[in-house]
Motif scaffolding. Structure first.
Motif, PDB file in Angstrom:
ATOM      1  N   TYR A   1      -3.791  11.345  15.415  1.00  0.00           N
ATOM      2  CA  TYR A   1      -4.974  10.557  15.785  1.00  0.00           C
ATOM      3  C   TYR A   1      -5.952  10.513  14.605  1.00  0.00           C
ATOM      4  O   TYR A   1      -6.432   9.444  14.214  1.00  0.00           O
ATOM      5  CB  TYR A   1      -5.650  11.153  17.032  1.00  0.00           C
TER       6      TYR A   1
ATOM      7  N   SER B   1      -4.586   8.413  11.701  1.00  0.00           N
ATOM      8  CA  SER B   1      -4.643   6.968  11.929  1.00  0.00           C
ATOM      9  C   SER B   1      -6.065   6.437  11.770  1.00  0.00           C
ATOM     10  O   SER B   1      -6.272   5.335  11.256  1.00  0.00           O
ATOM     11  CB  SER B   1      -4.056   6.604  13.286  1.00  0.00           C
ATOM     12  N   MET B   2      -7.051   7.245  12.162  1.00  0.00           N
ATOM     13  CA  MET B   2      -8.450   6.844  11.960  1.00  0.00           C
ATOM     14  C   MET B   2      -8.733   6.680  10.462  1.00  0.00           C
ATOM     15  O   MET B   2      -9.383   5.730  10.032  1.00  0.00           O
ATOM     16  CB  MET B   2      -9.402   7.922  12.506  1.00  0.00           C
TER      17      MET B   2
ATOM     18  N   ARG C   1       3.576   3.171  13.241  1.00  0.00           N
ATOM     19  CA  ARG C   1       2.353   2.502  13.660  1.00  0.00           C
ATOM     20  C   ARG C   1       1.944   1.343  12.769  1.00  0.00           C
ATOM     21  O   ARG C   1       1.451   0.330  13.235  1.00  0.00           O
ATOM     22  CB  ARG C   1       1.229   3.535  13.709  1.00  0.00           C
ATOM     23  N   TYR C   2       2.139   1.511  11.457  1.00  0.00           N
ATOM     24  CA  TYR C   2       1.647   0.480  10.535  1.00  0.00           C
ATOM     25  C   TYR C   2       2.759  -0.427  10.010  1.00  0.00           C
ATOM     26  O   TYR C   2       2.518  -1.281   9.174  1.00  0.00           O
ATOM     27  CB  TYR C   2       0.881   1.129   9.376  1.00  0.00           C
TER      28      TYR C   2
ATOM     29  N   ILE D   1       3.214   7.403  10.926  1.00  0.00           N
ATOM     30  CA  ILE D   1       2.478   6.404  10.128  1.00  0.00           C
ATOM     31  C   ILE D   1       3.347   5.158   9.957  1.00  0.00           C
ATOM     32  O   ILE D   1       2.898   4.029  10.178  1.00  0.00           O
ATOM     33  CB  ILE D   1       2.087   6.971   8.742  1.00  0.00           C
TER      34      ILE D   1
ATOM     35  N   VAL E   1      -6.496   6.153   8.032  1.00  0.00           N
ATOM     36  CA  VAL E   1      -5.739   5.031   7.466  1.00  0.00           C
ATOM     37  C   VAL E   1      -6.433   3.718   7.832  1.00  0.00           C
ATOM     38  O   VAL E   1      -6.623   2.845   6.983  1.00  0.00           O
ATOM     39  CB  VAL E   1      -4.272   5.039   7.963  1.00  0.00           C
ATOM     40  N   ASP E   2      -6.859   3.590   9.076  1.00  0.00           N
ATOM     41  CA  ASP E   2      -7.562   2.381   9.511  1.00  0.00           C
ATOM     42  C   ASP E   2      -8.770   2.099   8.627  1.00  0.00           C
ATOM     43  O   ASP E   2      -8.992   0.978   8.195  1.00  0.00           O
ATOM     44  CB  ASP E   2      -8.063   2.537  10.961  1.00  0.00           C
ATOM     45  N   SER E   3      -9.552   3.147   8.362  1.00  0.00           N
ATOM     46  CA  SER E   3     -10.795   2.885   7.635  1.00  0.00           C
ATOM     47  C   SER E   3     -10.578   2.788   6.130  1.00  0.00           C
ATOM     48  O   SER E   3     -11.294   2.075   5.452  1.00  0.00           O
ATOM     49  CB  SER E   3     -11.841   3.949   7.966  1.00  0.00           C
ATOM     50  N   LYS E   4      -9.583   3.465   5.609  1.00  0.00           N
ATOM     51  CA  LYS E   4      -9.429   3.453   4.152  1.00  0.00           C
ATOM     52  C   LYS E   4      -8.533   2.317   3.651  1.00  0.00           C
ATOM     53  O   LYS E   4      -8.695   1.819   2.547  1.00  0.00           O
ATOM     54  CB  LYS E   4      -8.884   4.799   3.674  1.00  0.00           C
TER      55      LYS E   4
ATOM     56  N   LYS F   1       0.853  -1.185   0.000  1.00  0.00           N
ATOM     57  CA  LYS F   1       0.000   0.000   0.000  1.00  0.00           C
ATOM     58  C   LYS F   1       0.888   1.233   0.000  1.00  0.00           C
ATOM     59  O   LYS F   1       1.924   1.259   0.663  1.00  0.00           O
ATOM     60  CB  LYS F   1      -0.863   0.009   1.250  1.00  0.00           C
TER      61      LYS F   1
ATOM     62  N   PHE G   1      -7.404  -0.548   5.704  1.00  0.00           N
ATOM     63  CA  PHE G   1      -7.429  -1.872   6.352  1.00  0.00           C
ATOM     64  C   PHE G   1      -8.855  -2.377   6.573  1.00  0.00           C
ATOM     65  O   PHE G   1      -9.796  -1.647   6.458  1.00  0.00           O
ATOM     66  CB  PHE G   1      -6.676  -1.831   7.683  1.00  0.00           C
TER      67      PHE G   1
END
Ligand code: UP5
Ligand code: MG
Length: 194
Positions: A183, A186-187, A29-30, A26, A189-192, A7, A194
């Motif tokens: 914050y 990350s929200m 965290r990922y 980023i 990135v999480d939703s788009k 990605k 993963f």
């Protein structure tokens, strides 16, 4: 089965908007690889002294202008090729304009997400001045800083619009504490992703 391609997140924003700061967060965290395109160019300049092409590029960057597009893309491609199979890669500070965006898509891939760090001009100036006192990058002098801000102002709107039309960009208010900014990122990135 072949592995899915990594990605790709592009992080854009004005000079001092926090691209480096947020990109590293980023990556951490990922578990993504991190590429700073400005850093890539600066390192290349240091490792290739007395080369005409790169001394010219050094001059360009020191004045706050953009390096030639094809050179930049070539450097990014080379860097990407050296990377092991990764879950993801965050690219800090690229593209700078629509032409570079088109060329990246053409020669490399369509990004999965573009993070745009929106920040007031005055705040950008303050942050760069502060960093200049602490570190002193060759392009953190007053004149180059003004040039960098000008170039960003000129190119940002069409670039953001381009990615908006493709539904790839998310804008974040970067005029806040860096953890608050992260914050929200990350929200997203999480939703788009993963
Ligand atoms: N800071 C960060 N976030 C903060 C927050 N929320 N609150 C308070 N302080 C915050 O941050 C800047 C400073 O602000 C730091 O001191 C930080 O602690 C603080 P940073 O994360 O470094 O911001 P960044 O956006 O990365 O700023 P930078 O100066 O690196 O941006 P530039 O876009 O100017 O630099 P870059 O390295 O990307 O490019 C440099 C040059 O390379 C360009 O001008 C150009 O000549 C060339 N270039 C190209 O030609 N093509 C490219 O594709 C890329 C670069
Ligand atoms: Mg940076």
């Amino acid at each position: 089965p072949t592995r899915p391609r990594p990605k790709i997140i592009l992080v854009i924003g004005g000079p001092g908007s926090g691209k480096g700061t947020q990109s590293l967060k980023i990556a951490e965290r990922y578990g993504f690889q991190y590429i700073s395109v400005g850093e890539l160019l600066r390192k290349k300049i240091h490792s290739t002294s007395s080369n005409r092409k790169w001394s010219l590029i050094a001059k360009i960057i020191t004045t706050g202008e953009l390096a030639p597009q094809e050179t930049t893309i070539t450097e990014i491609k080379q860097k990407l090729m050296q990377m092991p199979d990764e879950v993801g890669i965050v690219i800090d500070g690229f593209p700078r304009d629509v032409a570079q965006a088109l060329s990246f898509e053409d020669q490399i891939c369509t990004p999965d997400l573009v993070v745009f760090l929106a920040c007031a001009n005055q705040r950008l100036k303050e942050r760069l001045l502060k960093r200049a006192e602490q570190q002193g990058r060759p392009d953190d002098n007053l004149k180059a800083t003004q040039r960098r801000l000008m170039n960003f102002k000129q190119n940002a709107a069409p670039l953001v619009k381009y990615f908006q039309e493709k539904g790839l960009i998310m804008t974040f208010d970067a005029d806040r504490d860096e953890d608050e900014v992260f914050y929200d990122i990350s929200m997203a990135v999480d939703s788009k992703l993963f």
